[in-house]
Design a protein around this motif. Structure first.
Motif, short mmCIF file in Angstrom:
data_model
loop_
_atom_site.label_atom_id
_atom_site.label_comp_id
_atom_site.label_asym_id
_atom_site.label_seq_id
_atom_site.Cartn_x
_atom_site.Cartn_y
_atom_site.Cartn_z
N GLU A 38 0.83 -1.20 0.00
CA GLU A 38 0.00 0.00 0.00
C GLU A 38 0.87 1.26 0.00
N GLN A 83 0.71 4.05 -2.82
CA GLN A 83 0.42 5.43 -2.47
C GLN A 83 1.50 6.36 -3.03
N ILE A 105 -3.61 11.45 -7.10
CA ILE A 105 -4.38 11.61 -5.87
C ILE A 105 -5.01 13.01 -5.85
N ARG A 142 -4.06 10.21 6.71
CA ARG A 142 -2.90 9.41 6.30
C ARG A 142 -1.62 9.93 6.93
#
Length: 306
Positions: free
Chosen positions: A138, A142, A151, A202
Motif C-alpha cells: 500500500e 500510495q 491523488i 494518512r
C-alpha cells in the motif's frame, strides 16, 4: 629631468611585469585547483592573496559554486547508497512475510495432526504476516500515485482537533498492548484548517505508526497541537532511539531507512515519511524533525488555518 623619465618608465615596466607574474601565478593556482577537482578532490578550494576586490570576489564566487556542487555530489552519493540498500531491504521485506504466509498455510493444509487450536493459531499468524505485506505494498502504491499526480486533493474546512482525537483512538489497542502511555496536548477550542481530511488522516497514521515503530523503548508517545500565526502545527513525538544527526537531512527522502529498522521486530519501508512530506506539501504546509540524544524525537507538520 631627462634622467627621471627613463626611471619612471622603468618603474612602470617593473610594476607591469610583477603584476603579470602575479596574475600568472593566480591563474596557475586556479588551474591547479580545478585540476584537483576534476580528479575527484571536491574538498579543494581556491585561495587568493590579493588586494584586488574583483579577484577576491571571483574567488569567493568560485568557492561558493564548488561548495554547492560538493553538497549536491554528497547527497547524490548518499541517495545512490540508500537506493541500493532500499532495494535489498524491499526484497527482504516482501520475501519474509510472504514466505511465512505460505509456510503456515501449507502447514494447515498438509499437517493432518494439527489440532483446531493450532490451526487457528497458524491462521492468525498467516493473517498478521499478510497484513504487513499488504501495508508495505500500500505504501508503494500510495507513493506511485503521488508521483503520478493521481491523488485528488480536496481542500475544505477540517476540524483538526477532532481528526487528531480520532487518529489517537484508532491506535488504542497499540497503546494498551505495548503498555505505552499517551501524552496528549490539545487546545481547549477546536482548531480548523484548510486541508483534505483523508490526506490528514494518512499523515497522522504514518507519523503515529512511525512513533510506535521506533519509540516504544521510551514507553511514552505524545501528540500536540499548537497554533502559530496563520498555521496550526501538529507534533508527534517519542522517547525512543534518536536519529543520527548526519541522517536528519534525509529522513523525509523516500529512500531513507534507519539501520535500526532492519531487524525482525522493527521495520520500515522507507516510504511512510516520504508520503507524509508529499501530502503536507500538497496541503501548503511544512514538515520538520528534531531528534536529540536521550531526549524526544519530534516530527512536526503545519497546515494553514481556515
Amino acid at each position: 629631468m631627462n634622467i627621471c623619465i627613463p626611471i619612471f618608465i622603468g618603474i612602470i615596466c617593473i610594476i607591469l611585469i610583477l603584476r603579470d607574474i602575479y596574475i600568472s601565478s593566480q591563474i596557475n593556482e586556479i588551474n591547479k585547483t580545478l585540476s584537483l577537482i576534476r580528479k575527484g578532490n571536491f574538498n579543494a578550494r581556491l585561495r587568493f592573496y590579493s588586494g584586488d576586490r574583483r579577484i577576491k570576489e571571483l574567488g569567493i564566487n568560485m568557492n561558493a559554486i564548488m561548495e554547492e556542487f560538493q553538497e549536491i555530489y554528497d547527497k547524490k552519493e548518499y541517495l545512490e547508497e540508500s537506493r541500493k540498500r532500499m532495494i535489498a531491504n524491499i526484497s527482504h521485506d516482501l520475501r519474509t512475510p510472504l514466505t511465512s504466509v505460505l509456510g503456515y498455510l501449507e502447514a494447515v493444509k498438509k499437517d493432518e495432526n494439527l489440532s483446531l487450536e493450532e490451526k487457528n493459531k497458524y491462521w492468525g499468524i498467516a493473517y498478521s504476516k499478510a497484513k504487513k505485506l499488504y501495508l508495505l505494498l500500500e505504501d508503494f502504491f500510495q507513493m506511485s500515485k503521488l508521483d503520478a499526480g493521481d491523488i485528488a486533493i480536496k481542500k475544505e474546512k477540517v476540524n483538526l482537533t477532532d481528526t487528531v482525537k480520532e487518529a489517537i483512538a484508532s491506535f488504542y489497542n497499540e497503546f494498551v498492548n505495548k503498555g505505552i502511555e499517551p501524552s496528549i496536548e490539545l487546545p481547549k477550542e477546536d482548531l480548523f484548517v484548510l486541508a483534505d481530511v483523508k490526506a490528514v488522516d494518512r499523515i497522522l497514521f504514518n507519523l503515529l505508526s512511525n512513533a510506535f515503530r521506533y519509540g516504544t523503548d521510551g514507553k511514552v508517545i505524545g501528540i500536540k497541537i499548537r497554533k502559530e500565526k496563520l498555521n496550526a502545527w501538529v507534533e508527534v513525538w517519542n522517547m525512543g532511539k534518536n536519529i543520527p544527526e548526519k541522517d536528519i537531512p534525509y529522513v523525509f527522502d523516500r529512500l531513507y531507512t534507519a539501520e535500526s529498522s532492519r531487524n525482525e521486530e522493527v521495520k520500515g519501508s522507507g516510504l511512510g515519511l516520504a508520503i507524509v512530506k508529499s501530502l503536507v506539501e500538497k496541503l501548503n504546509g511544512e514538515v520538520s524533525v528534531c531528534s536529540n540524544k536521550n531526549e524526544r524525537t519530534t516530527f512536526s507538520f503545519s497546515l494553514p488555518l481556515y
